[in-house]
Every structure is written in structure tokens, then in C-alpha cells.
Design a protein around this motif. Structure first.
Motif, PDB file in Angstrom:
ATOM      1  N   UNK A   1      63.800 -59.308  73.655  1.00  0.00           N
ATOM      2  CA  UNK A   1      63.750 -60.703  73.243  1.00  0.00           C
ATOM      3  C   UNK A   1      65.053 -61.134  72.588  1.00  0.00           C
ATOM      4  N   UNK A   2      65.687 -60.213  71.862  1.00  0.00           N
ATOM      5  CA  UNK A   2      66.954 -60.551  71.229  1.00  0.00           C
ATOM      6  C   UNK A   2      68.008 -60.892  72.277  1.00  0.00           C
ATOM      7  N   UNK A   3      68.026 -60.145  73.360  1.00  0.00           N
ATOM      8  CA  UNK A   3      68.998 -60.409  74.422  1.00  0.00           C
ATOM      9  C   UNK A   3      68.782 -61.800  75.006  1.00  0.00           C
ATOM     10  N   UNK A   4      67.530 -62.176  75.215  1.00  0.00           N
ATOM     11  CA  UNK A   4      67.231 -63.512  75.743  1.00  0.00           C
ATOM     12  C   UNK A   4      67.657 -64.595  74.762  1.00  0.00           C
ATOM     13  N   UNK A   5      67.422 -64.348  73.476  1.00  0.00           N
ATOM     14  CA  UNK A   5      67.838 -65.319  72.459  1.00  0.00           C
ATOM     15  C   UNK A   5      69.350 -65.492  72.460  1.00  0.00           C
ATOM     16  N   UNK A   6      70.052 -64.389  72.533  1.00  0.00           N
ATOM     17  CA  UNK A   6      71.513 -64.442  72.530  1.00  0.00           C
ATOM     18  C   UNK A   6      72.015 -65.143  73.792  1.00  0.00           C
ATOM     19  N   UNK A   7      71.408 -64.839  74.923  1.00  0.00           N
ATOM     20  CA  UNK A   7      71.796 -65.517  76.170  1.00  0.00           C
ATOM     21  C   UNK A   7      71.537 -67.016  76.078  1.00  0.00           C
ATOM     22  N   UNK A   8      70.401 -67.396  75.522  1.00  0.00           N
ATOM     23  CA  UNK A   8      70.077 -68.820  75.367  1.00  0.00           C
ATOM     24  C   UNK A   8      71.073 -69.493  74.431  1.00  0.00           C
ATOM     25  N   UNK A   9      71.444 -68.805  73.355  1.00  0.00           N
ATOM     26  CA  UNK A   9      72.429 -69.357  72.430  1.00  0.00           C
ATOM     27  C   UNK A   9      73.795 -69.491  73.100  1.00  0.00           C
ATOM     28  N   UNK A  10      74.177 -68.499  73.881  1.00  0.00           N
ATOM     29  CA  UNK A  10      75.455 -68.564  74.601  1.00  0.00           C
ATOM     30  C   UNK A  10      75.466 -69.747  75.572  1.00  0.00           C
TER      31      UNK A  10
ATOM     32  N   UNK B   1      79.044 -79.956  64.471  1.00  0.00           N
ATOM     33  CA  UNK B   1      78.071 -79.349  63.554  1.00  0.00           C
ATOM     34  C   UNK B   1      77.101 -78.448  64.327  1.00  0.00           C
ATOM     35  N   UNK B   2      76.617 -78.946  65.452  1.00  0.00           N
ATOM     36  CA  UNK B   2      75.687 -78.181  66.281  1.00  0.00           C
ATOM     37  C   UNK B   2      76.354 -76.906  66.795  1.00  0.00           C
ATOM     38  N   UNK B   3      77.605 -77.037  67.189  1.00  0.00           N
ATOM     39  CA  UNK B   3      78.365 -75.890  67.692  1.00  0.00           C
ATOM     40  C   UNK B   3      78.478 -74.808  66.617  1.00  0.00           C
ATOM     41  N   UNK B   4      78.822 -75.207  65.402  1.00  0.00           N
ATOM     42  CA  UNK B   4      78.948 -74.258  64.293  1.00  0.00           C
ATOM     43  C   UNK B   4      77.604 -73.573  64.031  1.00  0.00           C
ATOM     44  N   UNK B   5      76.544 -74.350  64.031  1.00  0.00           N
ATOM     45  CA  UNK B   5      75.211 -73.790  63.808  1.00  0.00           C
ATOM     46  C   UNK B   5      74.854 -72.762  64.890  1.00  0.00           C
ATOM     47  N   UNK B   6      75.083 -73.116  66.152  1.00  0.00           N
ATOM     48  CA  UNK B   6      74.749 -72.204  67.246  1.00  0.00           C
ATOM     49  C   UNK B   6      75.568 -70.915  67.180  1.00  0.00           C
ATOM     50  N   UNK B   7      76.827 -71.039  66.843  1.00  0.00           N
ATOM     51  CA  UNK B   7      77.676 -69.849  66.733  1.00  0.00           C
ATOM     52  C   UNK B   7      77.195 -68.950  65.602  1.00  0.00           C
ATOM     53  N   UNK B   8      76.828 -69.548  64.468  1.00  0.00           N
ATOM     54  CA  UNK B   8      76.300 -68.761  63.353  1.00  0.00           C
ATOM     55  C   UNK B   8      75.012 -68.053  63.749  1.00  0.00           C
ATOM     56  N   UNK B   9      74.140 -68.762  64.449  1.00  0.00           N
ATOM     57  CA  UNK B   9      72.881 -68.157  64.907  1.00  0.00           C
ATOM     58  C   UNK B   9      73.156 -66.992  65.854  1.00  0.00           C
ATOM     59  N   UNK B  10      74.054 -67.207  66.801  1.00  0.00           N
ATOM     60  CA  UNK B  10      74.402 -66.136  67.745  1.00  0.00           C
ATOM     61  C   UNK B  10      74.958 -64.925  67.013  1.00  0.00           C
ATOM     62  N   UNK B  11      75.885 -65.187  66.095  1.00  0.00           N
ATOM     63  CA  UNK B  11      76.506 -64.080  65.370  1.00  0.00           C
ATOM     64  C   UNK B  11      75.501 -63.329  64.504  1.00  0.00           C
ATOM     65  N   UNK B  12      74.569 -64.045  63.889  1.00  0.00           N
ATOM     66  CA  UNK B  12      73.580 -63.382  63.052  1.00  0.00           C
ATOM     67  C   UNK B  12      72.629 -62.543  63.905  1.00  0.00           C
ATOM     68  N   UNK B  13      72.317 -63.018  65.095  1.00  0.00           N
ATOM     69  CA  UNK B  13      71.432 -62.253  65.980  1.00  0.00           C
ATOM     70  C   UNK B  13      72.175 -61.041  66.534  1.00  0.00           C
ATOM     71  N   UNK B  14      73.453 -61.176  66.800  1.00  0.00           N
ATOM     72  CA  UNK B  14      74.255 -60.063  67.304  1.00  0.00           C
ATOM     73  C   UNK B  14      74.353 -58.959  66.251  1.00  0.00           C
ATOM     74  N   UNK B  15      74.477 -59.345  64.999  1.00  0.00           N
ATOM     75  CA  UNK B  15      74.589 -58.359  63.918  1.00  0.00           C
ATOM     76  C   UNK B  15      73.278 -57.613  63.699  1.00  0.00           C
ATOM     77  N   UNK B  16      72.167 -58.264  64.005  1.00  0.00           N
ATOM     78  CA  UNK B  16      70.867 -57.624  63.748  1.00  0.00           C
ATOM     79  C   UNK B  16      70.430 -56.706  64.879  1.00  0.00           C
ATOM     80  N   UNK B  17      71.207 -56.641  65.945  1.00  0.00           N
ATOM     81  CA  UNK B  17      70.838 -55.736  67.061  1.00  0.00           C
ATOM     82  C   UNK B  17      71.081 -54.313  66.740  1.00  0.00           C
TER      83      UNK B  17
END
Length: 77
Positions: free
Chosen positions: A2-11, A61-77
Motif C-alpha cells: 500500500x505504501x508503494x501505491x501511495x507513493x506512486x499516487x503522490x508522484x 502550496x499544494x506542491x510543497x504539501x505533496x512533496x512533504x507527504x511523499x518524503x514522509x512516506x518514503x522515510x517510513x518504508x
């Protein structure tokens, strides 16, 4: 998985926002050119420019938020 799908969706979302920002930047450049050349009604062009700037600000603003979300999910893998 599921994390991979989330990261792909964020990308995908980041890519879409980037493309939208580029389109709005091109439009903003066009509007600024119209202002410099005095081709259009100043009031209409000024309103268009104001809206473009507001939309760009929100997209950044949306771009910054999405990048932060992606990075936080990448760190939790």
C-alpha cells in the motif's frame, strides 16, 4: 504494498501539479506581454493576472504539501 501505491499516487499528483504550474506560468508570461504591449483592456488583464498569481500561489502550496507527504512516506518504508 500500500505504501508503494501511495507513493506512486503522490508522484503522479506532483507531476500533474508541476505541469499545471508550467501552463499557468506560460499564461502569466503571455498576460504580462499583453500588459507591456497595451494590447488588451487593462482592467480585464489585471484581473486575469491577479487570478493567475493566486492560482499559482495555491498550486505551489499544494506542491510543497505533496512533496512533504511523499518524503514522509518514503522515510517510513
Amino acid at each position: 504494498m500500500d505504501f508503494e501505491n501511495d507513493i506512486e499516487a503522490l508522484e503522479t499528483a506532483i507531476l500533474e501539479v508541476d505541469q499545471r504550474i508550467k501552463k499557468l506560468e506560460v499564461h502569466k508570461d503571455s498576460v504580462n506581454k499583453e500588459i507591456r504591449e497595451g494590447k488588451s483592456d487593462n482592467k480585464t488583464v489585471t484581473e486575469t493576472l491577479r487570478r493567475l498569481e493566486r492560482n499559482l500561489k495555491e498550486l505551489h502550496k499544494k506542491q510543497v504539501f505533496l512533496i512533504k507527504e511523499r518524503d514522509s512516506k518514503s522515510l517510513s518504508l
